[in-house]
Design an enzyme around this catalytic site. Sequence first.
Site, PDB file in Angstrom:
ATOM      1  N   CYS A 113       0.991  -1.282  -0.174  1.00  0.00           N
ATOM      2  CA  CYS A 113       0.074  -0.044  -0.112  1.00  0.00           C
ATOM      3  C   CYS A 113       0.671   1.162  -0.090  1.00  0.00           C
ATOM      4  CB  CYS A 113      -1.041   0.156   1.055  1.00  0.00           C
ATOM      5  SG  CYS A 113      -0.139  -0.331   2.768  1.00  0.00           S
ATOM      6  N   HIS A 162      -2.665   6.100   4.817  1.00  0.00           N
ATOM      7  CA  HIS A 162      -1.373   6.189   5.050  1.00  0.00           C
ATOM      8  C   HIS A 162      -1.082   7.586   4.444  1.00  0.00           C
ATOM      9  CE1 HIS A 162      -1.244   2.045   6.304  1.00  0.00           C
ATOM     10  NE2 HIS A 162      -0.500   1.498   5.546  1.00  0.00           N
TER      11      HIS A 162
HETATM   12  P1  NAP Z   1      -7.209  -9.860   8.122  1.00  0.00           P
HETATM   13  O1  NAP Z   1      -8.136  -8.674   8.209  1.00  0.00           O
HETATM   14  O2  NAP Z   1      -6.362 -10.274   9.306  1.00  0.00           O
HETATM   15  O3  NAP Z   1      -7.771 -10.890   7.234  1.00  0.00           O
HETATM   16  C1  NAP Z   1      -7.194 -12.231   6.973  1.00  0.00           C
HETATM   17  C2  NAP Z   1      -7.914 -12.824   6.052  1.00  0.00           C
HETATM   18  O4  NAP Z   1      -7.124 -13.911   5.451  1.00  0.00           O
HETATM   19  C3  NAP Z   1      -9.176 -13.481   6.695  1.00  0.00           C
HETATM   20  O5  NAP Z   1     -10.057 -13.617   5.627  1.00  0.00           O
HETATM   21  C4  NAP Z   1      -8.754 -14.910   6.914  1.00  0.00           C
HETATM   22  O6  NAP Z   1      -9.589 -15.771   7.053  1.00  0.00           O
HETATM   23  C5  NAP Z   1      -7.820 -15.230   5.911  1.00  0.00           C
HETATM   24  N1  NAP Z   1      -6.855 -16.539   6.295  1.00  0.00           N
HETATM   25  C6  NAP Z   1      -6.182 -16.569   7.036  1.00  0.00           C
HETATM   26  N2  NAP Z   1      -5.391 -17.649   6.986  1.00  0.00           N
HETATM   27  C7  NAP Z   1      -5.994 -18.184   6.172  1.00  0.00           C
HETATM   28  C8  NAP Z   1      -5.781 -19.729   5.277  1.00  0.00           C
HETATM   29  N3  NAP Z   1      -4.881 -20.457   5.950  1.00  0.00           N
HETATM   30  N4  NAP Z   1      -6.415 -20.090   4.244  1.00  0.00           N
HETATM   31  C9  NAP Z   1      -7.348 -19.094   3.811  1.00  0.00           C
HETATM   32  N5  NAP Z   1      -7.663 -17.881   4.082  1.00  0.00           N
HETATM   33  C10 NAP Z   1      -6.883 -17.367   5.406  1.00  0.00           C
HETATM   34  O7  NAP Z   1      -5.891  -9.199   7.346  1.00  0.00           O
HETATM   35  P2  NAP Z   1      -5.832  -8.285   5.910  1.00  0.00           P
HETATM   36  O8  NAP Z   1      -5.552  -6.823   6.561  1.00  0.00           O
HETATM   37  O9  NAP Z   1      -7.100  -7.995   5.172  1.00  0.00           O
HETATM   38  O10 NAP Z   1      -4.743  -8.487   5.163  1.00  0.00           O
HETATM   39  C11 NAP Z   1      -4.788  -9.675   4.581  1.00  0.00           C
HETATM   40  C12 NAP Z   1      -3.261  -9.809   3.456  1.00  0.00           C
HETATM   41  O11 NAP Z   1      -3.636  -9.004   2.706  1.00  0.00           O
HETATM   42  C13 NAP Z   1      -2.208  -9.368   4.345  1.00  0.00           C
HETATM   43  O12 NAP Z   1      -1.718 -10.508   4.883  1.00  0.00           O
HETATM   44  C14 NAP Z   1      -1.273  -8.856   3.250  1.00  0.00           C
HETATM   45  O13 NAP Z   1      -0.659 -10.151   2.737  1.00  0.00           O
HETATM   46  C15 NAP Z   1      -2.139  -8.299   2.205  1.00  0.00           C
HETATM   47  N6  NAP Z   1      -2.285  -6.838   2.478  1.00  0.00           N
HETATM   48  C16 NAP Z   1      -1.842  -6.257   1.619  1.00  0.00           C
HETATM   49  C17 NAP Z   1      -1.755  -4.933   1.708  1.00  0.00           C
HETATM   50  C18 NAP Z   1      -0.824  -4.155   0.825  1.00  0.00           C
HETATM   51  O14 NAP Z   1      -0.244  -3.175   1.171  1.00  0.00           O
HETATM   52  N7  NAP Z   1      -1.550  -4.132  -0.716  1.00  0.00           N
HETATM   53  C19 NAP Z   1      -2.377  -4.247   2.610  1.00  0.00           C
HETATM   54  C20 NAP Z   1      -2.998  -5.024   3.623  1.00  0.00           C
HETATM   55  C21 NAP Z   1      -2.749  -6.529   3.396  1.00  0.00           C
HETATM   56  P3  NAP Z   1     -10.479 -16.179   8.682  1.00  0.00           P
HETATM   57  O15 NAP Z   1     -11.716 -15.237   8.765  1.00  0.00           O
HETATM   58  O16 NAP Z   1     -10.797 -17.677   8.519  1.00  0.00           O
HETATM   59  O17 NAP Z   1      -9.554 -15.859   9.620  1.00  0.00           O
HETATM   60  O1  3JN Z   2       1.320  -2.555   7.469  1.00  0.00           O
HETATM   61  C1  3JN Z   2       0.923  -1.962   6.729  1.00  0.00           C
HETATM   62  O2  3JN Z   2       0.229  -0.824   6.787  1.00  0.00           O
HETATM   63  C2  3JN Z   2       0.576  -2.623   5.318  1.00  0.00           C
HETATM   64  C3  3JN Z   2       0.861  -3.989   5.552  1.00  0.00           C
HETATM   65  C4  3JN Z   2       0.940  -5.041   4.499  1.00  0.00           C
HETATM   66  C5  3JN Z   2       1.094  -6.417   4.695  1.00  0.00           C
HETATM   67  C6  3JN Z   2       0.691  -6.893   6.046  1.00  0.00           C
HETATM   68  C7  3JN Z   2       0.953  -8.268   6.234  1.00  0.00           C
HETATM   69  C8  3JN Z   2       1.804  -9.034   5.271  1.00  0.00           C
HETATM   70  C9  3JN Z   2       1.760  -7.127   3.623  1.00  0.00           C
HETATM   71  C10 3JN Z   2       1.986  -6.352   2.381  1.00  0.00           C
HETATM   72  O3  3JN Z   2       1.127  -6.485   1.719  1.00  0.00           O
HETATM   73  O4  3JN Z   2       2.966  -6.199   2.103  1.00  0.00           O
HETATM   74  C11 3JN Z   2       1.998  -8.580   4.069  1.00  0.00           C
HETATM   75  C12 3JN Z   2       2.610  -9.450   3.245  1.00  0.00           C
HETATM   76  O5  3JN Z   2       2.063  -9.914   2.283  1.00  0.00           O
HETATM   77  O6  3JN Z   2       3.934  -9.505   3.170  1.00  0.00           O
END
Ligand code: NAP
Ligand code: 3JN
Length: 348
Positions: free
Chosen positions: A132, A252
């Site tokens: 992000c 952010h």
């Molecule tokens: P979150 O609110 O903690 O949600 C995690 C999601 O992943 C929930 O739906 C969870 O399901 C699911 N999950 C966890 N373990 C799993 C498994 N083994 N199999 C299938 N689904 C599973 O996290 P979030 O903030 O949405 O972020 C999720 C991911 O998106 C992060 O880890 C990161 O890699 C990515 N992300 C990217 C950005 C970016 O910068 N582009 C920003 C934020 C996040 P349950 O409800 O069953 O636990």
């Molecule tokens: O911390 C933030 O503001 C953004 C976080 C992103 C994030 C959180 C957990 C795992 C990422 C990401 O998208 O870079 C990951 C990951 O996939 O490494």
Amino acid sequence: MTEKTAYNVAVVGATGAVGQKIMKILEEKDFPINQLKLLSSKNSAGKELSFAGKKIVVEEAKPESFEEIDIALFSAGGSVSKQLAPEAVKRGAVVVDNTSAYRMDENVPLVVPEVNNEDIKKHNGIIANPNCSTIQMVAGLKPIKDNFGLSRVIVSTYQAVSGAGVKAVNELEEQSRQFLNNEEMEANLLPVKGDKKHYPIAFNALPQIDVFQENGYTFEEMKMINETKKIMHAPELPVAATCVRLPFFTSHAESVYIEVDDDGVTVEDIWKVLKTADGVILQDDPTTQTYPTPLSASNKEEVFIGRVRKDLDNNKGFHLWIVSDNLLKGAAWNTVQIAQSLIKNNWL
Ligand code: NAP
Ligand code: 3JN
């Protein structure tokens, strides 16, 4: 062969902070969906979520979940993407992955559509959505680079807790309540769930996002550095980052110092370019105290830029303030934009 007009879409991590936003945007943008499959871990399997007036039962994500799926949008963490994205591709889906699992893989395009949309067409089944903090910065820097050249970037971030997921949002709420009630704040999650120490985020600032690397930078900082170079096709561009978590919920903010290549560039020149840049809104007028803030940028799709100033010592140096909703342009909206581009350009 007749072309499809509606697609089978899977959202992996549908119950999470990013997954929920993806569903909202798919609905708002009237994304051409035939069947929508909502996937999570087994903890949320069986839960019902609403989409376009209908209830859909969440299923546990497994390799077989991707049979007949055309587009799979992953945001369930890197280990889930590593395990299941290849399974989805094997079954004919194109994956847009929101995690860092494939971002630096040279066979995987890393895309911000306003910056490097054409890279999507080189995909081999997976397209990565950048971090992000990277997305909002490169959206602002690309038009500047195209017009004046770019020879240095130094960024300090001010990141919202929602970037660390639903549990981090809950932790900020709970700690704020504890602090205001004169109770001891309980810190169990931030800065990083699996790390040795945890610090309160409420009424605080944490200069650690993600784990430390051997070079003293955090992984979030290295993501910004490496991803910026890849997206902008500028492997030699010097980039430095300091990433800080602050106690607000969404969007952010970034203080960005840049040096351009050209001589004699003015603030007005930069304004002119930013005013017409795709996906960017200039909000910059010191006489009326006009500038973006995390609150003003929240729930909006664009990247907002203000406080453009010339450096007082370096004729080619400029300072900018860049703000965007981390869960929308920083994650869900950029992901859906990539999916829209796949369809529009026939690159599926
Ligand atoms: P979150 O609110 O903690 O949600 C995690 C999601 O992943 C929930 O739906 C969870 O399901 C699911 N999950 C966890 N373990 C799993 C498994 N083994 N199999 C299938 N689904 C599973 O996290 P979030 O903030 O949405 O972020 C999720 C991911 O998106 C992060 O880890 C990161 O890699 C990515 N992300 C990217 C950005 C970016 O910068 N582009 C920003 C934020 C996040 P349950 O409800 O069953 O636990
Ligand atoms: O911390 C933030 O503001 C953004 C976080 C992103 C994030 C959180 C957990 C795992 C990422 C990401 O998208 O870079 C990951 C990951 O996939 O490494």
